[in-house]
Design a protein around this motif. Structure first.
Motif, PDB file in Angstrom:
ATOM      1  N   HIS A 190       0.798  -1.224   0.000  1.00 31.13           N
ATOM      2  CA  HIS A 190       0.000   0.000   0.000  1.00 31.13           C
ATOM      3  C   HIS A 190       0.829   1.272   0.000  1.00 31.13           C
ATOM      4  CE1 HIS A 190       1.147  -0.169   4.222  1.00 31.13           C
ATOM      5  NE2 HIS A 190       0.753   1.085   4.342  1.00 31.13           N
ATOM      6  N   TYR A 191       2.174   1.183  -0.054  1.00 26.98           N
ATOM      7  CA  TYR A 191       3.003   2.375   0.151  1.00 26.98           C
ATOM      8  C   TYR A 191       4.313   2.230  -0.616  1.00 26.98           C
ATOM      9  CZ  TYR A 191       5.841   5.761   2.863  1.00 26.98           C
ATOM     10  OH  TYR A 191       6.655   6.791   3.252  1.00 26.98           O
ATOM     11  N   TYR A 192       4.861   3.360  -1.081  1.00 22.98           N
ATOM     12  CA  TYR A 192       6.190   3.343  -1.699  1.00 22.98           C
ATOM     13  C   TYR A 192       6.895   4.664  -1.438  1.00 22.98           C
ATOM     14  CZ  TYR A 192       5.047   6.279  -5.828  1.00 22.98           C
ATOM     15  OH  TYR A 192       4.722   7.305  -6.679  1.00 22.98           O
ATOM     16  N   GLU A 193       8.203   4.694  -1.646  1.00 24.13           N
ATOM     17  CA  GLU A 193       9.007   5.876  -1.352  1.00 24.13           C
ATOM     18  C   GLU A 193      10.025   6.129  -2.458  1.00 24.13           C
ATOM     19  OE1 GLU A 193       9.327   6.087   3.526  1.00 24.13           O
ATOM     20  OE2 GLU A 193      10.889   5.038   2.400  1.00 24.13           O
ATOM     21  N   LEU A 194      10.469   7.378  -2.532  1.00 27.59           N
ATOM     22  CA  LEU A 194      11.613   7.713  -3.370  1.00 27.59           C
ATOM     23  C   LEU A 194      12.527   8.648  -2.602  1.00 27.59           C
ATOM     24  CD1 LEU A 194      11.609  10.849  -4.626  1.00 27.59           C
ATOM     25  CD2 LEU A 194       9.914   9.903  -6.163  1.00 27.59           C
ATOM     26  N   GLU A 195      13.829   8.530  -2.874  1.00 35.21           N
ATOM     27  CA  GLU A 195      14.821   9.434  -2.320  1.00 35.21           C
ATOM     28  C   GLU A 195      15.386  10.286  -3.452  1.00 35.21           C
ATOM     29  OE1 GLU A 195      19.295   9.369  -0.321  1.00 35.21           O
ATOM     30  OE2 GLU A 195      18.164   7.511  -0.531  1.00 35.21           O
ATOM     31  N   ILE A 196      15.430  11.581  -3.260  1.00 32.04           N
ATOM     32  CA  ILE A 196      15.978  12.476  -4.278  1.00 32.04           C
ATOM     33  C   ILE A 196      17.503  12.387  -4.216  1.00 32.04           C
ATOM     34  CG2 ILE A 196      16.113  14.833  -5.143  1.00 32.04           C
ATOM     35  CD1 ILE A 196      13.411  15.383  -3.875  1.00 32.04           C
ATOM     36  N   VAL A 197      18.088  11.692  -5.177  1.00 34.09           N
ATOM     37  CA  VAL A 197      19.534  11.536  -5.244  1.00 34.09           C
ATOM     38  C   VAL A 197      20.183  12.778  -5.850  1.00 34.09           C
ATOM     39  CG1 VAL A 197      21.411  10.147  -6.239  1.00 34.09           C
ATOM     40  CG2 VAL A 197      19.331   9.023  -5.395  1.00 34.09           C
ATOM     41  N   ASP A 198      19.530  13.330  -6.862  1.00 31.88           N
ATOM     42  CA  ASP A 198      20.014  14.558  -7.508  1.00 31.88           C
ATOM     43  C   ASP A 198      18.804  15.384  -7.920  1.00 31.88           C
ATOM     44  OD1 ASP A 198      21.170  16.555  -9.097  1.00 31.88           O
ATOM     45  OD2 ASP A 198      22.742  15.214  -9.812  1.00 31.88           O
ATOM     46  N   ALA A 199      18.745  16.618  -7.447  1.00 33.64           N
ATOM     47  CA  ALA A 199      17.605  17.484  -7.750  1.00 33.64           C
ATOM     48  C   ALA A 199      17.671  18.059  -9.153  1.00 33.64           C
ATOM     49  CB  ALA A 199      17.523  18.618  -6.732  1.00 33.64           C
ATOM     50  N   GLY A 200      18.794  17.874  -9.849  1.00 32.74           N
ATOM     51  CA  GLY A 200      18.916  18.395 -11.202  1.00 32.74           C
ATOM     52  C   GLY A 200      18.864  19.921 -11.233  1.00 32.74           C
ATOM     53  N   GLU A 201      18.451  20.450 -12.355  1.00 26.98           N
ATOM     54  CA  GLU A 201      18.416  21.907 -12.518  1.00 26.98           C
ATOM     55  C   GLU A 201      17.261  22.563 -11.763  1.00 26.98           C
ATOM     56  OE1 GLU A 201      18.365  22.831 -16.636  1.00 26.98           O
ATOM     57  OE2 GLU A 201      20.385  22.105 -17.032  1.00 26.98           O
ATOM     58  N   LYS A 202      16.094  21.931 -11.769  1.00 26.29           N
ATOM     59  CA  LYS A 202      14.900  22.584 -11.211  1.00 26.29           C
ATOM     60  C   LYS A 202      14.174  21.756 -10.157  1.00 26.29           C
ATOM     61  CE  LYS A 202      15.157  26.080 -14.153  1.00 26.29           C
ATOM     62  NZ  LYS A 202      15.419  27.467 -13.714  1.00 26.29           N
ATOM     63  N   CYS A 203      14.558  20.510  -9.964  1.00 22.20           N
ATOM     64  CA  CYS A 203      13.871  19.599  -9.030  1.00 22.20           C
ATOM     65  C   CYS A 203      12.384  19.458  -9.375  1.00 22.20           C
ATOM     66  CB  CYS A 203      14.024  20.069  -7.582  1.00 22.20           C
ATOM     67  SG  CYS A 203      13.691  18.750  -6.366  1.00 22.20           S
ATOM     68  N   TYR A 204      12.103  19.342 -10.688  1.00 23.56           N
ATOM     69  CA  TYR A 204      10.731  19.127 -11.118  1.00 23.56           C
ATOM     70  C   TYR A 204      10.373  17.647 -10.969  1.00 23.56           C
ATOM     71  CZ  TYR A 204      10.653  23.811 -13.237  1.00 23.56           C
ATOM     72  OH  TYR A 204      10.684  25.170 -13.459  1.00 23.56           O
ATOM     73  N   ILE A 205      10.383  17.174  -9.737  1.00 24.25           N
ATOM     74  CA  ILE A 205      10.147  15.766  -9.430  1.00 24.25           C
ATOM     75  C   ILE A 205       8.785  15.634  -8.757  1.00 24.25           C
ATOM     76  CG2 ILE A 205      10.948  13.793  -8.064  1.00 24.25           C
ATOM     77  CD1 ILE A 205      13.807  15.016  -8.323  1.00 24.25           C
ATOM     78  N   ALA A 206       7.988  14.686  -9.238  1.00 22.88           N
ATOM     79  CA  ALA A 206       6.654  14.467  -8.681  1.00 22.88           C
ATOM     80  C   ALA A 206       6.488  13.001  -8.301  1.00 22.88           C
ATOM     81  CB  ALA A 206       5.584  14.870  -9.689  1.00 22.88           C
ATOM     82  N   LEU A 207       5.867  12.769  -7.165  1.00 23.97           N
ATOM     83  CA  LEU A 207       5.605  11.425  -6.652  1.00 23.97           C
ATOM     84  C   LEU A 207       4.113  11.272  -6.442  1.00 23.97           C
ATOM     85  CD1 LEU A 207       6.887   8.903  -4.646  1.00 23.97           C
ATOM     86  CD2 LEU A 207       5.849  10.449  -2.994  1.00 23.97           C
ATOM     87  N   GLY A 208       3.530  10.215  -6.997  1.00 29.57           N
ATOM     88  CA  GLY A 208       2.100  10.050  -6.807  1.00 29.57           C
ATOM     89  C   GLY A 208       1.560   8.742  -7.319  1.00 29.57           C
ATOM     90  N   LEU A 209       0.266   8.774  -7.608  1.00 33.95           N
ATOM     91  CA  LEU A 209      -0.453   7.607  -8.112  1.00 33.95           C
ATOM     92  C   LEU A 209      -1.256   8.021  -9.333  1.00 33.95           C
ATOM     93  CD1 LEU A 209      -1.827   6.286  -4.691  1.00 33.95           C
ATOM     94  CD2 LEU A 209       0.117   5.368  -5.968  1.00 33.95           C
ATOM     95  N   ALA A 210      -1.362   7.118 -10.300  1.00 32.51           N
ATOM     96  CA  ALA A 210      -2.084   7.445 -11.528  1.00 32.51           C
ATOM     97  C   ALA A 210      -2.714   6.193 -12.119  1.00 32.51           C
ATOM     98  CB  ALA A 210      -1.139   8.088 -12.547  1.00 32.51           C
ATOM     99  N   ARG A 211      -3.719   6.412 -12.979  1.00 33.30           N
ATOM    100  CA  ARG A 211      -4.365   5.297 -13.667  1.00 33.30           C
ATOM    101  C   ARG A 211      -3.383   4.639 -14.627  1.00 33.30           C
ATOM    102  NH1 ARG A 211      -6.262   9.954 -16.593  1.00 33.30           N
ATOM    103  NH2 ARG A 211      -5.946   9.699 -18.859  1.00 33.30           N
ATOM    104  N   ARG A 212      -3.747   3.446 -15.069  1.00 35.32           N
ATOM    105  CA  ARG A 212      -2.839   2.648 -15.879  1.00 35.32           C
ATOM    106  C   ARG A 212      -2.530   3.277 -17.232  1.00 35.32           C
ATOM    107  NH1 ARG A 212      -4.325  -3.389 -15.764  1.00 35.32           N
ATOM    108  NH2 ARG A 212      -6.343  -2.486 -16.263  1.00 35.32           N
TER     109      ARG A 212
END
Length: 417
Positions: free
Chosen positions: A246-268
């Motif tokens: 029921h759960y998952y995680e991510l660690e930001i290893v490198d934020a890159g230029e803008k850190c446009y990183i999104a974590l979520g859930l979506a349909r198939r």
């Protein structure tokens, strides 16, 4: 023309012989500046104004292709570098700063490849960490060799570097009071065994869709153009979250230029060029602005922004009478179902609290069973929740990225959550 070719061939043979000779049987000629060496221990003895550097007596070779350095103390600044240098390298320079040298720097995680300006490469290193450096191969004719670096026995990355005439020598440098390391020039790197392990633990089967994202084990790296909002890189898991996982995680290893990183859930069938949360059937926590997006391109204030090193989590709290659909049932059955989890003593299902169930009691029963509460965490702390209708097929862990250099490490089955 033939004479030139013969001369080139003789030069190449001579180069190969010299590299081979320097790696075998020659007396060790260690060099050391502003460092004290006692056995396998090196400690900084300068005044923090100038670099101190150690160079081993033999270059790396096929018979001795790897060495490791354990950080005993990071001292004042932790400015410790591990890499390879040519035989007559200037020891008052960090390895990697001058031509024909390369190094992984512990204080900022950057790679320096013959240039005083480094490039983001891997994580920072601290006390107790082991930094390894080795060569995968040598291309004598092309005059290059592939150098790789490790942290705590896991490969961080590799780079092709020019091959100096005498070969490349293990080097360690320091630049602040109190820094101390242990050097193991006989360390072994069992590449074949590690590659087979990577094949087992490559996690390639975890991902059903990868668009402008490259997967390497648990590491996801953005490889898109990053020029417009149409250049979103998307990684979507092969299996949806269920009452079992029921759960998952991510660690930001490198934020890159803008850190446009999104974590979520979506349909198939989520669009591959849309950040999770932007389109219907999705919800996501965005690192760059701390907003939550729920089926809309306009986000709401939700939590703090996230940066390199932060761990973002996403999960679902299911109602007690939640019914698995066909896709979720298939995943459940393939992994042993409820009985297998109970046998291992694991939590069967994360249910909503009693008061939360009462809050949704007014929802019609047919819709209630397909509504769940999605929650997000940051560094182990709950940021907030959102109720969402589960689309047909379930909600799939989905990661979006959109700027150059972004890298995240994803754990689809963390122990907590």
């Amino acid at each position: 023309m033939d004479d030139i070719r013969v001369l080139q061939h003789r030069c190449l043979l001579n180069l190969e012989r010299r590299i081979r000779d320097f790696g075998q049987g020659r007396p060790a000629e260690e060099r050391c500046l502003r460092l004290q060496k006692e056995g396998d221990t090196l400690s900084y003895q300068g005044d923090s104004e100038e670099v101190g550097c150690y160079m081993a007596g033999h270059p790396l070779s096929k018979g001795s292709c790897y060495f490791e350095v354990t950080i005993v103390d990071t001292g004042v600044r932790g400015t410790i570098a591990v890499g390879l240098v040519p035989k007559f390298y200037k020891l008052d320079h960090q390895p990697g700063w001058l031509p024909y040298s390369v190094a992984y720097h512990a204080d900022n995680g950057k790679l320096y490849n013959g240039d005083p300006v480094g490039q983001q490469f891997g994580p920072k290193c601290s006390r107790g960490d082991r930094i390894g450096c080795g060569i995968h191969s040598e291309n004598i004719e092309a005059g290059i060799t592939t150098v790789f670096f490790t942290k705590n026995s896991k490969e961080v990355g590799s780079v092709d570097v020019p091959l100096a005439v005498e070969g490349l020598f293990p080097a360690v440098s320091m630049h602040s009071m109190g820094e101390e390391v242990k050097v193991d020039l006989q360390a072994k790197w069992h590449l074949e065994e590690d590659e087979s392990m990577m094949m087992v633990d490559s996690h390639e089967d975890d991902w059903g869709r990868l668009h402008d994202v490259r997967a390497s084990g648990t590491l996801l790296e953005y490889v898109g153009k990053g020029k417009s909002i149409m250049d979103v890189g998307l990684a979507q898991a092969r299996q949806p979250l269920t009452t079992r996982r029921h759960y998952y995680e991510l660690e930001i290893v490198d934020a890159g230029e803008k850190c446009y990183i999104a974590l979520g859930l979506a349909r198939r069938d989520y669009p591959r060029n849309r950040h999770p949360g932007w389109s219907r059937g999705s919800v996501a926590y965005h690192a760059d602005d701390g907003k939550i997006f729920h089926g809309s391109g306009v986000g709401d204030v939700f939590g703090p922004r996230c940066f390199k090193g932060d761990i973002m989590g996403c999960g679902i709290m299911f109602p007690r009478d939640y019914i698995l659909d066909e896709g979720e049932m298939e995943d459940w059955d393939q992994n042993g179902g409820r009985s297998a989890l109970a046998h291992k003593g694991m939590k069967i299902v994360p249910y909503l609290e009693e008061e939360e169930e009462e809050d949704v009691a007014e929802v019609e029963r047919g819709q209630e069973r397909k509504k769940v509460t999605v929650f997000f965490t940051r560094n182990g702390k709950l940021m907030g929740r959102r109720e969402i209708v589960v689309p047909p097929g379930g909600l799939y862990p989905t990661v979006g990225m959109l700027s150059s250099g972004e890298k995240v490490k994803v754990d689809l089955q963390p122990l907590s959550g």
